[in-house]
Design an enzyme around this catalytic site. Sequence first.
Site, PDB file in Angstrom:
ATOM      1  N   LYS A 127       0.802  -1.237   0.000  1.00  0.00           N
ATOM      2  CA  LYS A 127       0.000   0.000   0.000  1.00  0.00           C
ATOM      3  C   LYS A 127       0.826   1.274   0.000  1.00  0.00           C
ATOM      4  CE  LYS A 127      -3.542  -2.601   2.356  1.00  0.00           C
ATOM      5  NZ  LYS A 127      -4.326  -2.858   3.522  1.00  0.00           N
ATOM      6  N   HIS A 140     -16.912  14.282 -21.316  1.00  0.00           N
ATOM      7  CA  HIS A 140     -17.105  14.501 -19.887  1.00  0.00           C
ATOM      8  C   HIS A 140     -18.198  15.519 -19.622  1.00  0.00           C
ATOM      9  CE1 HIS A 140     -13.572  12.091 -19.184  1.00  0.00           C
ATOM     10  NE2 HIS A 140     -13.994  12.026 -17.940  1.00  0.00           N
TER      11      HIS A 140
END
Length: 577
Positions: A388, A562
């Site tokens: 991570k 978009h």
Amino acid sequence: MDISRRAPKPPQRPLTTTMHDSGTLRRQQPNKPSTPKASDALPLPLYLTNAVFFTLFFSVAYYLLHRWRDKIRNSTPLHLVTLPEIAAIVSLIASFIYLLGFFGIDFVQSFISRASHDAWDLDNHHNFLIEDERDPRRTPPQQPQPAPPHPEPLISTLSSEEDEEIVKSVLVGKIASHSLESQLGDCKRAASIRREALQRITGRSVQGLPLEGFDYASILGQCCEMPIGYVQIPVGIAGPLLLDGFEYSVPMATTEGCLVASTNRGCKAIHVSGGATSTLLRDGMTRAPVVRFASAKRASELKFFVEDPVNFDALSVVFNRSSRFARLQSIHCSLAGKNLYMRFTCSTGDAMGMNMVSKGVQNVLDFLQTDFPDMDVIGISGNFCSDKKPAAVNWIEGRGKSVVCEAIIKEEVVKKVLKTNVAALVELNMLKNLAGSAVAGALGGFNAHASNIVSAIFIATGQDPAQNIESSHCITMIEALNDGKDLHVSVTMPSIEVGTIGGGTQLASQSACLNLLGVKGASKESPGSNSRLLATIVAGAVLAGELSLMSAIAAGQLVRSHMKYNRSSRDMTKISS
Ligand code: ADP
């Protein structure tokens, strides 16, 4: 010149928009949040109204001065005004009021907001000083206060007087909030009481956060502590993704408009071109403890010991005791002075494998302690794993599943489905994904938006979303084939960390999404095949997403699409009322 790639014109107002690779069009707030301005209310474009009033102001001013001079010359009294002069005076006043309102308010607002920001900065600066300097002469830090009550009414979900009493006990500290599940033996009731207590403590409503319709027992001791509800994320479907001869409908949990539609278009381009092919290069989860010795010499003795092939069998027997599915593959060491980092890699069946590998590592550390009693175990995870966090070790060595996925897209598909051409895509990939990312100093980020697809599939299928960091490492290659007619596109992803058993994969919704892909749970016939297949599907979907976004950018369509999918035309004030 390829006009299709021109950057979109900047909007007229100072509020500008910015396009992210993630596909999100956002309002830019360079330094401070934008404050509403009086001029925002104007019905016409600003440049038009400004031009009209400027022209009006100066032309009537010129006209009136001219008339004034004539009257003085002719000795006409100034107070005798004609109709055109009255109209000119009214126009002058109107345009003056407009210009004063427009520029004057902006000017005044800039002072007001500067003053308020200065005050905010001073407050914060003061707080930081208190935090950092710990100066006893300064005002002692205030006790944290609950946020002021919100005007939204607090709606209780309690069903009985008994629950009301328990809420009161939580509020006065007689019952710990985290112990509600164990004390009541009813997870849903515990969540409801915790939620009510929280609303009363904070004075804030969580009404929009659903409580009903979730199996709280399924997350107990596994997925989430102290629940008060759950967040809803829509799941869209992209596909069919034709991968290695099979069709997959790919579930994507996202709130980003355009993402599913775009991935879907990429899937279509791949499908009509004959499908994509994937290869799993390796499969091994890692964990790297850090141990310390009195000297670097002693630390290197352990390094040589664990890396010696003669000792590998003994170590793997000890390691593999952790699970039927854990199989030690290698131990790769690195030193920092007298500290040793041992990166264990093992296969983990269908589990993502962090628990499994950690248990195996613990077994080996216990075993090593006999021969190396001076070994001081500092931590089971020493960050050389690397979990991570962006790290070169995952990008170079791999972690979880390393997958390469490719497709050949025919020229007519590039034109008809992707609305661009081979040369434009090849050039854009070179300058954006390769050179551009090199300029940015990218680590594993040689792609357009792999993390968009990875995150959406991870959330839908119950993976650990935090592992999106290394799972999104990806280099996208787009190369011309057949004298520049067709296109070879590939994604190479060295660290896709997925599982089909354990963690969030067993929850009802996530499990349904895994089921849709045909990879639910542990594979009985061939342990590990479900999670490996899931990793290749992730890579295949990333391939589709890369192809589509790159095409949209190459064709200059990104902003238009978009605006269509990210900007609902619905009147939000009506919806909320
Ligand atoms: P992780 O290691 O990813 O955190 P968990 O430890 O939560 O995963 O879950 C893995 C569990 O599932 C282990 O107890 C393991 O024995 C069990 N299991 C059953 N079948 C399989 C399989 N095919 N592959 C991996 N684990 C399996």
